[in-house]
Design a protein around this motif. Sequence first.
Motif, PDB file in Angstrom:
ATOM      1  N   PHE A  18      33.643  58.434  31.119  1.00 53.32           N
ATOM      2  CA  PHE A  18      34.563  59.585  31.855  1.00 53.32           C
ATOM      3  C   PHE A  18      33.357  60.475  32.615  1.00 53.32           C
ATOM      4  CE2 PHE A  18      37.965  58.527  29.109  1.00 53.32           C
ATOM      5  CZ  PHE A  18      39.227  58.005  30.006  1.00 53.32           C
ATOM      6  N   ILE A  19      33.656  60.922  33.635  1.00 54.96           N
ATOM      7  CA  ILE A  19      32.773  62.039  34.380  1.00 54.96           C
ATOM      8  C   ILE A  19      33.437  63.203  34.789  1.00 54.96           C
ATOM      9  CG2 ILE A  19      30.933  60.471  34.753  1.00 54.96           C
ATOM     10  CD1 ILE A  19      31.693  60.463  37.701  1.00 54.96           C
ATOM     11  N   LEU A  20      33.150  64.393  34.848  1.00 50.04           N
ATOM     12  CA  LEU A  20      33.670  65.451  35.537  1.00 50.04           C
ATOM     13  C   LEU A  20      33.180  65.705  36.884  1.00 50.04           C
ATOM     14  CD1 LEU A  20      33.868  68.079  32.479  1.00 50.04           C
ATOM     15  CD2 LEU A  20      35.710  66.542  33.416  1.00 50.04           C
ATOM     16  N   TYR A  21      34.080  65.943  37.881  1.00 48.41           N
ATOM     17  CA  TYR A  21      33.789  66.530  39.097  1.00 48.41           C
ATOM     18  C   TYR A  21      34.062  67.903  39.319  1.00 48.41           C
ATOM     19  CZ  TYR A  21      32.445  62.126  41.496  1.00 48.41           C
ATOM     20  OH  TYR A  21      31.883  60.922  41.705  1.00 48.41           O
ATOM     21  N   TYR A  22      33.610  68.580  40.097  1.00 48.76           N
ATOM     22  CA  TYR A  22      33.758  70.097  40.028  1.00 48.76           C
ATOM     23  C   TYR A  22      34.071  70.317  41.567  1.00 48.76           C
ATOM     24  CZ  TYR A  22      31.692  69.905  35.732  1.00 48.76           C
ATOM     25  OH  TYR A  22      30.999  69.673  34.188  1.00 48.76           O
ATOM     26  N   GLN A  23      35.204  71.355  41.751  1.00 54.93           N
ATOM     27  CA  GLN A  23      35.538  71.614  42.934  1.00 54.93           C
ATOM     28  C   GLN A  23      35.424  72.909  42.914  1.00 54.93           C
ATOM     29  OE1 GLN A  23      39.753  71.356  44.456  1.00 54.93           O
ATOM     30  NE2 GLN A  23      39.155  70.901  46.434  1.00 54.93           N
ATOM     31  N   PRO A  24      34.466  73.479  43.976  1.00 58.87           N
ATOM     32  CA  PRO A  24      34.019  75.060  44.178  1.00 58.87           C
ATOM     33  C   PRO A  24      35.434  76.071  44.525  1.00 58.87           C
ATOM     34  CG  PRO A  24      32.924  73.509  45.506  1.00 58.87           C
ATOM     35  CD  PRO A  24      33.901  72.771  45.199  1.00 58.87           C
ATOM     36  N   LYS A  25      35.636  76.914  43.937  1.00 59.34           N
ATOM     37  CA  LYS A  25      36.311  78.137  44.320  1.00 59.34           C
ATOM     38  C   LYS A  25      35.528  79.416  44.929  1.00 59.34           C
ATOM     39  CE  LYS A  25      38.990  78.991  40.763  1.00 59.34           C
ATOM     40  NZ  LYS A  25      39.609  79.537  39.503  1.00 59.34           N
ATOM     41  N   TYR A  81      34.501  77.074  39.627  1.00 56.78           N
ATOM     42  CA  TYR A  81      34.602  75.613  39.983  1.00 56.78           C
ATOM     43  C   TYR A  81      35.966  75.300  39.058  1.00 56.78           C
ATOM     44  CZ  TYR A  81      29.717  75.514  41.357  1.00 56.78           C
ATOM     45  OH  TYR A  81      28.478  75.982  41.855  1.00 56.78           O
ATOM     46  N   GLU A  82      36.613  74.299  39.539  1.00 52.93           N
ATOM     47  CA  GLU A  82      37.767  73.612  38.822  1.00 52.93           C
ATOM     48  C   GLU A  82      37.111  72.115  38.330  1.00 52.93           C
ATOM     49  OE1 GLU A  82      42.546  72.021  38.908  1.00 52.93           O
ATOM     50  OE2 GLU A  82      41.436  73.088  40.906  1.00 52.93           O
ATOM     51  N   ALA A  83      37.214  71.985  37.119  1.00 49.60           N
ATOM     52  CA  ALA A  83      36.739  70.815  36.453  1.00 49.60           C
ATOM     53  C   ALA A  83      37.785  69.605  36.451  1.00 49.60           C
ATOM     54  CB  ALA A  83      36.425  70.881  34.739  1.00 49.60           C
ATOM     55  N   LEU A  84      37.443  68.563  37.154  1.00 48.94           N
ATOM     56  CA  LEU A  84      38.547  67.681  37.328  1.00 48.94           C
ATOM     57  C   LEU A  84      37.870  66.256  36.909  1.00 48.94           C
ATOM     58  CD1 LEU A  84      39.367  68.278  41.001  1.00 48.94           C
ATOM     59  CD2 LEU A  84      40.797  68.865  39.012  1.00 48.94           C
ATOM     60  N   ILE A  85      38.684  65.654  36.004  1.00 48.50           N
ATOM     61  CA  ILE A  85      38.056  64.128  35.277  1.00 48.50           C
ATOM     62  C   ILE A  85      38.103  63.024  36.460  1.00 48.50           C
ATOM     63  CG2 ILE A  85      40.591  63.591  34.469  1.00 48.50           C
ATOM     64  CD1 ILE A  85      38.926  62.704  31.915  1.00 48.50           C
ATOM     65  N   ARG A  86      37.257  62.399  36.234  1.00 47.47           N
ATOM     66  CA  ARG A  86      37.204  60.845  37.097  1.00 47.47           C
ATOM     67  C   ARG A  86      36.737  59.898  35.922  1.00 47.47           C
ATOM     68  NH1 ARG A  86      39.466  63.709  39.902  1.00 47.47           N
ATOM     69  NH2 ARG A  86      38.827  64.333  42.107  1.00 47.47           N
ATOM     70  N   TRP A  87      37.249  58.690  36.010  1.00 41.08           N
ATOM     71  CA  TRP A  87      37.144  57.733  35.274  1.00 41.08           C
ATOM     72  C   TRP A  87      36.379  56.690  35.892  1.00 41.08           C
ATOM     73  CZ3 TRP A  87      41.353  53.957  33.043  1.00 41.08           C
ATOM     74  CH2 TRP A  87      40.667  52.911  32.118  1.00 41.08           C
ATOM     75  N   LEU A  88      34.978  56.348  35.664  1.00 44.53           N
ATOM     76  CA  LEU A  88      33.773  55.561  36.266  1.00 44.53           C
ATOM     77  C   LEU A  88      33.855  54.247  35.502  1.00 44.53           C
ATOM     78  CD1 LEU A  88      31.995  55.140  38.449  1.00 44.53           C
ATOM     79  CD2 LEU A  88      30.120  56.202  37.204  1.00 44.53           C
ATOM     80  N   ASN A 106      31.170  50.391  38.625  1.00 45.98           N
ATOM     81  CA  ASN A 106      31.022  51.440  39.215  1.00 45.98           C
ATOM     82  C   ASN A 106      32.439  51.729  39.993  1.00 45.98           C
ATOM     83  OD1 ASN A 106      28.533  52.235  38.484  1.00 45.98           O
ATOM     84  ND2 ASN A 106      27.344  50.600  39.776  1.00 45.98           N
ATOM     85  N   THR A 107      33.430  51.426  39.807  1.00 43.65           N
ATOM     86  CA  THR A 107      34.690  51.788  40.544  1.00 43.65           C
ATOM     87  C   THR A 107      35.411  52.961  39.691  1.00 43.65           C
ATOM     88  OG1 THR A 107      35.803  50.221  39.082  1.00 43.65           O
ATOM     89  CG2 THR A 107      35.063  49.311  41.284  1.00 43.65           C
ATOM     90  N   LEU A 108      35.812  54.116  40.753  1.00 38.00           N
ATOM     91  CA  LEU A 108      36.185  55.200  40.350  1.00 38.00           C
ATOM     92  C   LEU A 108      38.066  54.860  40.092  1.00 38.00           C
ATOM     93  CD1 LEU A 108      34.767  58.141  41.982  1.00 38.00           C
ATOM     94  CD2 LEU A 108      34.628  57.749  39.620  1.00 38.00           C
TER      95      LEU A 108
END
Length: 961
Positions: free
Chosen positions: A721-728, A739-746, A750-752
């Motif tokens: 898992f990795i975290l992506y961050y969306q700016p506020k 930022y809002e922390a949003l999980i991604r499964w890599l 290398n497919t998300l």
Amino acid sequence: MTITLAFTTYQQNIILQQQQQGINRTAENYQQQFERQLQELQLKASRAQQVLLRHLMRSELPVPSVTERLNANDGSQRLRDEWSGVYLPAGSATAANSPELNNTARAWQQMMPLLQQEFASVFFMSASGYLRIAPADWVMHVESTVSATENPLFQLVAPVANPERALRWSPIYYDAVWQKWFVSLLLPVYQQDRFLGVMGFSVNLQELTQNRANLGFWSPLNRSQLLDANGQSLLVARQEQSLPMFSIYRAGGPAEPQLEQVARSLAKTGLSQPLAPLAPDYLLTVSALPTLNWYLLLYQDRRQLLAEQQQLQRQALLLCVAIALLLTLLLYWFIHQLLLKRLKRLAFAVDRLGQGLLPGLFLDNKTDELGMLNRAFVSMSREISDLVEGLNSRIAEKEQAELQARKLSKAVSFSSSGIAITNRHLEIEYLNPFLLEMLAQDGSQLNGSSLLKLFATDLQQLQSDISHTLEHRQHWHGDVILQPSQGQDEVPRWVTLAIAPIRDDKGMLSHYVATMQDISFIKQSQKQMEQLAYYDALTGLANRSYFRDQLRKAISMSQRGYYSFALLYFDLDEFKLINDTLGHDAGDELLIEVARRLTGRLRDDDLIARLGGDEFAVILSDIKDKGHVGQIAAELQQAFASPVRLGRQEVAISSSIGITIAPDDGIDEELLLKHADLAMYEAKARGKNTYRFFSQALNDAANQRLLIENQLREAIREQQFILYYQPKIDLAEETLVGYEALIRWLRPDNTLVPPARFIQVAESTGLIVQIGEWIILEACRFLARQHSRGYAVSVSINLSARQFNDEQLAVIIEQVIRRTGVDPAYLVFEITESMLMGDTDAAIKQLNQLKRLGVSLSIDDFGTGYSSLNYLKRFPVDELKIDRSFVKDIPEDQNDMDIVAAIIAMAQKMQLRVVAEGVESEAQAEFLKQNACYLVQGYYFSMPLAEQELSQLTFNIKTQG
């Protein structure tokens, strides 16, 4: 010796051919590597050219942070910053602070960190007369006579010489500043058909050709030279300090005369003429390097190559002489020694055989005449020995067989098991006394009759099965009932029957032997035990064990083609609620009534069982089709139509039924149960009080869910898992505040994997708790890194329902805060409305525990749930997050605009922060700003990014202090 000479000569030719092939492959590999290196440099240069064009097309940008003016007494201007320098000749029309110079400076700042490892220098010769170059030290030492436009590099790609505007490589030239030879990649720079200048990328000639030294690793005899199109040898170590700037490389051909002829031929005709005849003393090959119009000459000296082989030739001749002498000695020893010894051994063996003894000596088995005689004698002695042993063995076997036959006859006669012997057609030939006693019949009356007539007539189907099995496998084992004779009671006599074939010496079937053991007492005890073991004590229905046994039998019958059957799996809807509210006694009374109603609506051949709790299963035998099963299922549901009186209360009940059909849906016991269970849960998902048939789609969905669950467990172990961050963004201050922390499964490939595919599975399996703990830890580490850089930003973390209901949540968060050392005031935990609307008292308690840690709380997706203002004012929250569904249609949908404005006004009255998510247009951002909602996030500002990509954002970031 002649053969040896011919062989060594042939071997020399082979070596020459192999070496020629070797240098051909080596030259081809070098050519491919060299051309691939040039292609990579061209690609990077083209990208850098695009960067320069983008900067030149922009409006004036700020001057680089550090610009140093260098003193020059020749009338020129020389400027230097961190990444590049500028040379403005005397009388140049370009001002030192012109926008164009500032734009190119910004371009060099962006490009050089990526290009400085690949190119010795990167320069821009402007058509207006100035020159920008990196490294910047070049401008300190360049002579004032150098012109940015009047030089061979600029003229090579200027519009007159390069009307097609193509990329070109320069000839080899001398740089008087660095005192080295270079070759440059030149690209014309145009802006809307206006020629701006030439962008160049210099490569040190010595570094470009350094891999040529590795050609010797393929073979220590390899020698190589690089030649240009004129046949000049490129000697990269050559330095000439007195040459002027941009002097073109001039040199002679190779020093060896034959190789010089090859170079002249290349200059005249290229590779169109054969080159090997011009240099007979060498093995050579020439590969074209088309990008720079060069040639690679790879060669080996034939004399050095064959020197070792000639030495081997002399050694081989000496070896041949030695071998000839050795063979002569061996032949002498063989004739006088070995032949005589072999004859003595054979004579001794013949003598022993004549005395009646086996020969005890080893006789050789060679292929000559004496060896043939030895083999004949050994074969004869073995045949005599085998004949004697065979006669002794047969006499012993015959005596043993007679003894065994007498024992077997007595054992059969006095056996406590019934034994019958029949012919191959199952016609009785012998019955032992114990079996006659069990049958209570005269043996003479039964001889010649069929063995199957000894068994009960109501087992006709079993008799057919016995005949069929014996026909194909010739043995059978099972339990049967003996046919009672006249005058006997009707109590069945059970026996276990085993039928096995008897074969003659040729392996042909001649008879059958059948053994029978009385098991009537065991069957009677088994029946009593089955009543206790196979029936439910509460309802009197079959229990799980008996049901599984009957299911296996039904599967066996369906496999043999007797009939199809349906398996119905169902439970009572909301039975737990009845048990919890009215008590377990009422629940038991309800189960008894349900069993009574269901039993009354089934056929005699059908089986109903209680598997446990409120779970029931029915086996419908001999069904016609799905329509037939559907009618029975609907009839069973009618049993729940009228309410059930439990004490003083009447309870309405219903059931959800899952149906699978065998053998259409499967013939495996566990598989059918799984299919029926899947169909039942599908019925519950469709609103309960209905029935659903199993389909492959249900199975695929279950398998996909199981696959995702297993992959999730692996992902947790492997930390995929990795975290992506969306700016506020704060619209009022125009700064990035969080930022809002949003999980991604890599995945490893290398497919998300999007969260929508795995979050629900993680929630239902409980894996979301482990994933959630990891998210909190990683987000706090990210926040600590941001604060260490001086940024006063916050991080929002979403909590799942199972996470929020975990009693250890506050403890886990507190441990993470201590571990990472972050300020809890910058942590925001987001909870959805639906998570708060279950047990509100427990939710408030959990929220208060989180607030004591100093963190902020936010209600996510506000407006989509069912929270009331009364509950809202009791929740210790700090922030409301407006759901994107209300924002996405602004300004087209007036209703959404009114709802958003009302939420903002309400939050402000309650002293709560308001955040709008899903902002995707300027109009939406402007509307929110006009309504005093300044905290926003969405794709209009930025999509979620990985941490390493956040540096690309151009927002001002809120800083500490």
